[in-house]
Design an enzyme around this catalytic site. Structure first.
Site, PDB file in Angstrom:
ATOM      1  CG  ASP A   1     -11.753  -0.385 -21.990  1.00 47.37           C
ATOM      2  OD1 ASP A   1     -12.800  -0.429 -22.208  1.00 47.37           O
ATOM      3  OD2 ASP A   1     -11.112  -1.219 -21.971  1.00 47.37           O
TER       4      ASP A   1
ATOM      5  NE  ARG B   1      -9.751  -5.434 -19.847  1.00 48.99           N
ATOM      6  CZ  ARG B   1     -10.193  -4.470 -20.677  1.00 48.99           C
ATOM      7  NH1 ARG B   1      -9.311  -3.163 -20.656  1.00 48.99           N
ATOM      8  NH2 ARG B   1     -11.392  -4.209 -21.066  1.00 48.99           N
TER       9      ARG B   1
ATOM     10  N   PRO C   1       0.713  -1.221  -0.167  1.00 50.84           N
ATOM     11  CG  PRO C   1      -0.169  -1.026   2.059  1.00 50.84           C
ATOM     12  CD  PRO C   1       0.603  -2.198   1.257  1.00 50.84           C
TER      13      PRO C   1
ATOM     14  CD  GLU D   1       1.624  -5.083  10.939  1.00 53.09           C
ATOM     15  OE1 GLU D   1       1.872  -3.876  10.584  1.00 53.09           O
ATOM     16  OE2 GLU D   1       0.510  -5.290  11.378  1.00 53.09           O
TER      17      GLU D   1
HETATM   18  N1  SAM Z   1       1.753  -3.181   7.477  1.00 43.15           N
HETATM   19  C1  SAM Z   1       1.684  -2.669   6.124  1.00 43.15           C
HETATM   20  C2  SAM Z   1       1.625  -1.055   5.642  1.00 43.15           C
HETATM   21  O1  SAM Z   1       0.772  -0.343   6.695  1.00 43.15           O
HETATM   22  O2  SAM Z   1       1.987  -0.439   5.030  1.00 43.15           O
HETATM   23  C3  SAM Z   1       0.534  -3.361   5.313  1.00 43.15           C
HETATM   24  C4  SAM Z   1       0.587  -4.846   5.269  1.00 43.15           C
HETATM   25  S1  SAM Z   1      -0.895  -5.621   4.555  1.00 43.15           S
HETATM   26  C5  SAM Z   1      -1.923  -6.231   5.808  1.00 43.15           C
HETATM   27  C6  SAM Z   1       0.051  -7.256   3.917  1.00 43.15           C
HETATM   28  C7  SAM Z   1       0.376  -7.113   2.618  1.00 43.15           C
HETATM   29  O3  SAM Z   1      -0.865  -6.921   1.644  1.00 43.15           O
HETATM   30  C8  SAM Z   1       1.199  -6.064   2.100  1.00 43.15           C
HETATM   31  O4  SAM Z   1       2.404  -6.504   2.210  1.00 43.15           O
HETATM   32  C9  SAM Z   1       0.966  -6.182   0.552  1.00 43.15           C
HETATM   33  O5  SAM Z   1       1.629  -7.056  -0.253  1.00 43.15           O
HETATM   34  C10 SAM Z   1      -0.472  -6.393   0.565  1.00 43.15           C
HETATM   35  N2  SAM Z   1      -1.276  -5.176   0.293  1.00 43.15           N
HETATM   36  C11 SAM Z   1      -2.042  -4.586   1.170  1.00 43.15           C
HETATM   37  N3  SAM Z   1      -2.808  -3.568   0.562  1.00 43.15           N
HETATM   38  C12 SAM Z   1      -2.247  -3.192  -0.469  1.00 43.15           C
HETATM   39  C13 SAM Z   1      -2.482  -2.245  -1.569  1.00 43.15           C
HETATM   40  N4  SAM Z   1      -3.244  -1.283  -1.283  1.00 43.15           N
HETATM   41  N5  SAM Z   1      -1.803  -2.476  -2.728  1.00 43.15           N
HETATM   42  C14 SAM Z   1      -0.938  -3.606  -3.032  1.00 43.15           C
HETATM   43  N6  SAM Z   1      -0.776  -4.557  -2.045  1.00 43.15           N
HETATM   44  C15 SAM Z   1      -1.329  -4.437  -0.882  1.00 43.15           C
END
Ligand code: SAM
Length: 263
Positions: A185, A170, A105, A132
């Site tokens: 699109d 796609r 994220p 995490e």
């Molecule tokens: N503690 C992290 C932070 O606050 O940045 C978030 C960890 S999340 C619970 C677990 C995993 O989900 C991440 O390591 C990532 O690979 C994936 N993930 C969660 N949200 C995401 C998003 N918006 N985009 C891409 N991957 C995401």
């Protein structure tokens, strides 16, 4: 195009890859998806992939060793630990070959232009996190890119990987029945797409706009363009800053704005 996906939960990918366009792309040899279970690259008796965070706090962190081992072994990268100290070197080393994308994220936002950018590669690696997230050395020393699919937090990177895979594949020639489809699109032209109708011409008293039944292609094109402009102005006016607009488009938008102020 080949995707190498590194995950602790490969079964999550089963169903989406066995349906509809993704399945057809795989059957036609246009898409290859290799799922690599990070747990298979552990060397300890209990196949541990996560550990407690240094400094305390809740949650577990994905350990670096199995992630490095998985990616280096699958992509044929030598252990660069001692010879390359900074991320810049790692990036320049691999940029031309295979992007190694960390799903997080905290990454750069995924959108249609990033999808186009990735579609130019023959092979892309996606690393899915859990818990995490990752030990920071994975981010610093192994990956070449970091992507987020939106400003919210998922429990894992698998759904993010599927979103990226779907949006990218796609765009590859031959994957969609209509080769021009992706160009019209929403987000490809900088505008939202115009509304669609199909048969019947009247449903529960609701009629299809007359112009679409007229057979006049020039009029239909103009109607669609105006609908696109109107929708974008109403729903995502921010997109208009970047969109390529003709004088006619600008005049139409100015009229819409004028009508809005009058009402
Ligand atoms: N503690 C992290 C932070 O606050 O940045 C978030 C960890 S999340 C619970 C677990 C995993 O989900 C991440 O390591 C990532 O690979 C994936 N993930 C969660 N949200 C995401 C998003 N918006 N985009 C891409 N991957 C995401």
């Amino acid at each position: 195009m080949r995707f190498d996906v590194f995950t602790l939960f490969p079964a999550i990918f089963d169903s989406p890859l066995k349906e509809s366009i993704l399945k057809r792309a795989i059957d036609a040899g246009l898409l290859e998806v290799y799922l690599h279970n990070i747990r298979d690259y552990t060397t300890d008796k209990h196949h541990i992939t996560d550990d407690y965070p240094y400094g305390g706090g809740g949650g577990m962190v994905m350990k670096p060793e199995p992630v490095f081992a998985a990616v280096e072994s699958v992509l044929g990268i030598r252990d660069r630990g001692s010879e390359i100290g900074d991320r810049e070197s790692a990036i320049s080393n691999q940029q031309s070959a295979i992007p190694i994308i960390l799903l997080t994220p905290q990454g750069r936002p995924f959108n249609q232009s990033v999808a186009w950018e990735l579609s130019k590669f023959d092979r892309v690696a996606l690393i899915c996190g859990r818990y995490e997230g990752f030990d920071e050395r994975i981010r610093e020393q192994l990956v070449t890119d970091e992507i987020s699919i939106g400003d919210y937090v998922l429990t894992g990177g698998e759904l993010a990987a599927l979103v990226i895979l779907d949006a990218v594949i796609r765009l590859k020639p031959g994957v969609l029945g209509d080769p021009g489809g992706p160009l019209d699109d929403s987000h490809s032209t900088g505008l939202l797409e115009y509304p669609h109708y199909t048969r019947p011409p009247e449903f529960r008293g609701w009629k299809v706009p007359e112009v679409l039944l007229s057979g006049n292609h020039a009029k239909i094109e103009r109607w669609r363009r105006e609908q696109s402009l109107w929708r974008t102005l109403a729903r995502r006016p921010d997109l208009l800053q970047q969109a390529e607009l003709s004088d006619l488009d600008r005049a139409f938008l100015a009229r819409l704005e004028g009508d809005r102020l009058d009402s």
